[in-house]
Design a protein around this motif. Structure first.
Motif, PDB file in Angstrom:
ATOM      1  N   GLU A   5      11.195 -13.230   2.025  1.00  0.00           N
ATOM      2  CA  GLU A   5      10.093 -12.669   1.241  1.00  0.00           C
ATOM      3  C   GLU A   5       8.751 -12.967   1.899  1.00  0.00           C
ATOM      4  N   ALA A   6       8.652 -14.112   2.587  1.00  0.00           N
ATOM      5  CA  ALA A   6       7.421 -14.424   3.310  1.00  0.00           C
ATOM      6  C   ALA A   6       7.173 -13.413   4.432  1.00  0.00           C
ATOM      7  N   ILE A   7       8.238 -12.971   5.064  1.00  0.00           N
ATOM      8  CA  ILE A   7       8.095 -11.944   6.111  1.00  0.00           C
ATOM      9  C   ILE A   7       7.586 -10.639   5.498  1.00  0.00           C
ATOM     10  N   LEU A   8       8.133 -10.263   4.332  1.00  0.00           N
ATOM     11  CA  LEU A   8       7.660  -9.055   3.652  1.00  0.00           C
ATOM     12  C   LEU A   8       6.195  -9.190   3.255  1.00  0.00           C
ATOM     13  N   LEU A   9       5.807 -10.383   2.814  1.00  0.00           N
ATOM     14  CA  LEU A   9       4.413 -10.611   2.437  1.00  0.00           C
ATOM     15  C   LEU A   9       3.489 -10.453   3.646  1.00  0.00           C
ATOM     16  N   LEU A  10       3.911 -10.987   4.782  1.00  0.00           N
ATOM     17  CA  LEU A  10       3.085 -10.877   5.985  1.00  0.00           C
ATOM     18  C   LEU A  10       2.997  -9.432   6.465  1.00  0.00           C
ATOM     19  N   GLU A  11       4.034  -8.663   6.298  1.00  0.00           N
ATOM     20  CA  GLU A  11       3.951  -7.244   6.623  1.00  0.00           C
ATOM     21  C   GLU A  11       2.923  -6.554   5.727  1.00  0.00           C
ATOM     22  N   TYR A  12       2.864  -6.989   4.486  1.00  0.00           N
ATOM     23  CA  TYR A  12       1.881  -6.457   3.548  1.00  0.00           C
ATOM     24  C   TYR A  12       0.463  -6.845   3.989  1.00  0.00           C
ATOM     25  N   VAL A  13       0.317  -8.094   4.428  1.00  0.00           N
ATOM     26  CA  VAL A  13      -0.980  -8.571   4.914  1.00  0.00           C
ATOM     27  C   VAL A  13      -1.398  -7.793   6.163  1.00  0.00           C
ATOM     28  N   ALA A  16      -2.737  -4.497   5.212  1.00  0.00           N
ATOM     29  CA  ALA A  16      -4.047  -4.558   4.572  1.00  0.00           C
ATOM     30  C   ALA A  16      -5.135  -4.991   5.543  1.00  0.00           C
ATOM     31  N   CYS A  17      -4.796  -5.855   6.503  1.00  0.00           N
ATOM     32  CA  CYS A  17      -5.767  -6.387   7.477  1.00  0.00           C
ATOM     33  C   CYS A  17      -5.180  -6.229   8.884  1.00  0.00           C
ATOM     34  N   PRO A  18      -5.290  -5.050   9.487  1.00  0.00           N
ATOM     35  CA  PRO A  18      -4.666  -4.815  10.802  1.00  0.00           C
ATOM     36  C   PRO A  18      -5.175  -5.738  11.898  1.00  0.00           C
ATOM     37  N   ALA A  19      -6.405  -6.219  11.767  1.00  0.00           N
ATOM     38  CA  ALA A  19      -6.976  -7.063  12.823  1.00  0.00           C
ATOM     39  C   ALA A  19      -6.530  -8.517  12.720  1.00  0.00           C
ATOM     40  N   GLN A  20      -5.825  -8.866  11.664  1.00  0.00           N
ATOM     41  CA  GLN A  20      -5.426 -10.264  11.491  1.00  0.00           C
ATOM     42  C   GLN A  20      -4.278 -10.605  12.433  1.00  0.00           C
ATOM     43  N   ARG A  21      -4.394 -11.742  13.100  1.00  0.00           N
ATOM     44  CA  ARG A  21      -3.388 -12.160  14.070  1.00  0.00           C
ATOM     45  C   ARG A  21      -2.218 -12.841  13.353  1.00  0.00           C
ATOM     46  N   ARG A  43       1.619 -10.785  -3.527  1.00  0.00           N
ATOM     47  CA  ARG A  43       1.141  -9.484  -3.065  1.00  0.00           C
ATOM     48  C   ARG A  43      -0.068  -9.023  -3.875  1.00  0.00           C
ATOM     49  N   THR A  44      -0.027  -9.257  -5.182  1.00  0.00           N
ATOM     50  CA  THR A  44      -1.181  -8.901  -6.023  1.00  0.00           C
ATOM     51  C   THR A  44      -2.424  -9.674  -5.593  1.00  0.00           C
ATOM     52  N   ALA A  45      -2.249 -10.965  -5.282  1.00  0.00           N
ATOM     53  CA  ALA A  45      -3.384 -11.782  -4.845  1.00  0.00           C
ATOM     54  C   ALA A  45      -3.893 -11.333  -3.482  1.00  0.00           C
ATOM     55  N   VAL A  46      -2.993 -10.914  -2.598  1.00  0.00           N
ATOM     56  CA  VAL A  46      -3.413 -10.442  -1.267  1.00  0.00           C
ATOM     57  C   VAL A  46      -4.328  -9.229  -1.397  1.00  0.00           C
ATOM     58  N   ILE A  47      -4.003  -8.307  -2.286  1.00  0.00           N
ATOM     59  CA  ILE A  47      -4.837  -7.115  -2.472  1.00  0.00           C
ATOM     60  C   ILE A  47      -6.234  -7.504  -2.934  1.00  0.00           C
ATOM     61  N   VAL A  49      -7.801 -10.445  -2.459  1.00  0.00           N
ATOM     62  CA  VAL A  49      -8.508 -11.132  -1.382  1.00  0.00           C
ATOM     63  C   VAL A  49      -8.906 -10.153  -0.276  1.00  0.00           C
ATOM     64  N   ALA A  50      -7.995  -9.260   0.104  1.00  0.00           N
ATOM     65  CA  ALA A  50      -8.286  -8.295   1.170  1.00  0.00           C
ATOM     66  C   ALA A  50      -9.366  -7.313   0.769  1.00  0.00           C
ATOM     67  N   GLY A  51      -9.589  -7.160  -0.524  1.00  0.00           N
ATOM     68  CA  GLY A  51     -10.628  -6.258  -0.981  1.00  0.00           C
ATOM     69  C   GLY A  51     -12.029  -6.812  -0.851  1.00  0.00           C
ATOM     70  N   ARG A  52     -12.144  -8.114  -0.591  1.00  0.00           N
ATOM     71  CA  ARG A  52     -13.474  -8.710  -0.503  1.00  0.00           C
ATOM     72  C   ARG A  52     -13.766  -9.376   0.840  1.00  0.00           C
ATOM     73  N   GLN A  53     -12.772  -9.461   1.735  1.00  0.00           N
ATOM     74  CA  GLN A  53     -13.010 -10.077   3.040  1.00  0.00           C
ATOM     75  C   GLN A  53     -12.071  -9.477   4.083  1.00  0.00           C
ATOM     76  N   PRO A  54     -12.455  -9.511   5.368  1.00  0.00           N
ATOM     77  CA  PRO A  54     -11.669  -8.824   6.396  1.00  0.00           C
ATOM     78  C   PRO A  54     -10.356  -9.524   6.753  1.00  0.00           C
ATOM     79  N   PHE A  55     -10.247 -10.823   6.491  1.00  0.00           N
ATOM     80  CA  PHE A  55      -9.024 -11.553   6.826  1.00  0.00           C
ATOM     81  C   PHE A  55      -8.517 -12.277   5.578  1.00  0.00           C
ATOM     82  N   VAL A  56      -7.194 -12.451   5.542  1.00  0.00           N
ATOM     83  CA  VAL A  56      -6.551 -13.067   4.374  1.00  0.00           C
ATOM     84  C   VAL A  56      -6.020 -14.431   4.767  1.00  0.00           C
TER      85      VAL A  56
END
Length: 244
Positions: A5-13, A16-21, A43-47, A49-56
């Motif tokens: 599930e952590a891998i799925l979460l990172l795919e979601y990140v 949302a943030c393509p520039a994140q390494r 995932r809800t929290a990622v959305i 956070v990603a809505g207010r800053q470029p990196f999560v």
């Protein structure tokens, strides 16, 4: 959350943030950090956070998760009256399980009046020690155990109704609409009488006894005012004849 599930979460990140390494070891770290939380709430929290800053950052996501969990706990107004047969440690586990169920969203929001006035006892079902798994178990916990019964020889104030605030068996006493940590003295007296095999006292008899005490006190005070004054401490001396 599992490692998969952590891998799925990172795919979601990453979406949302393509520039994140993200490196090959990032899923391992995120899996450990987010182990206590579910994939959906992360995932809800990622959305958010990603809505207010470029990196999560994981810390920002966890902060958002905790804020939403605290909000759900507050809206659920968790009330646990306890069980006289539980030990202190068991009561603590029951309380923690209810709070976790509220944080997970398994207990629906309700008003304080609904939490105190439904007659439900928020206790763990027999044999369950928590934490809960899924909405069904949480719903069972919200319904709770049956209302406690008065048992001879056992002083259990919450097993009887309160004649002061009209609290029903199994519910806490209230004062001005707020739950009390203790019970009214009259309710405790009734529980003691039932435990001793005696019927509860009649409120009318209690009131009559209080009136008799007041009347006797007033009569005693009135008699005390009418008592004539006694001899004073002053002594008088009579003249004596001097001998020659």
């Amino acid at each position: 959350m599992t490692q998969d599930e952590a891998i799925l979460l990172l795919e979601y990140v990453a979406a949302a943030c393509p520039a994140q390494r993200i490196s090959e070891y990032t899923p391992d770290v995120w899996g450990d950090l987010f182990a206590p939380y579910s994939l959906d709430e992360a995932r809800t929290a990622v959305i958010v956070v990603a809505g207010r800053q470029p990196f999560v950052a994981p810390a920002d996501v966890i902060t958002e998760i905790k804020a939403r969990r605290e909000e759900r706990i507050e809206l659920a107004h968790v009330v646990y009256d306890g069980n006289p047969l539980e030990t202190g440690a068991q009561s603590l586990l029951s309380r923690r399980a209810l709070v976790k169920a509220a944080a997970d969203g398994d207990l629906q929001p309700r008003t304080p009046a609904a939490a105190l006035g439904t007659g439900e006892r928020l206790a763990l079902p027999p044999g369950e020690t928590g934490p809960f798994a899924g909405r069904v178990a949480a719903a069972r916990a919200a319904i709770g155990q049956s209302v406690p019964k008065a048992t001879a020889g056992v002083v259990n104030p919450r097993a009887v109704a309160c004649r002061i605030c009209q609290a029903t068996p199994g519910n806490s006493c209230t004062t001005s609409g707020w739950a009390r940590r203790d019970v009214h003295p009259g309710r405790l007296d009734d529980a003691k009488r039932i435990a001793a095999g005696l019927p509860p006292t009649d409120p009318a008899e209690d009131l009559a006894a209080e009136e008799r005490i007041r009347a006797a006190t007033a009569a005693f005070a009135a008699e005390d005012r009418l008592v004539p004054a006694g001899p004073t401490d002053e002594t008088t001396t009579e003249p004596t004849e001097e001998t020659t």
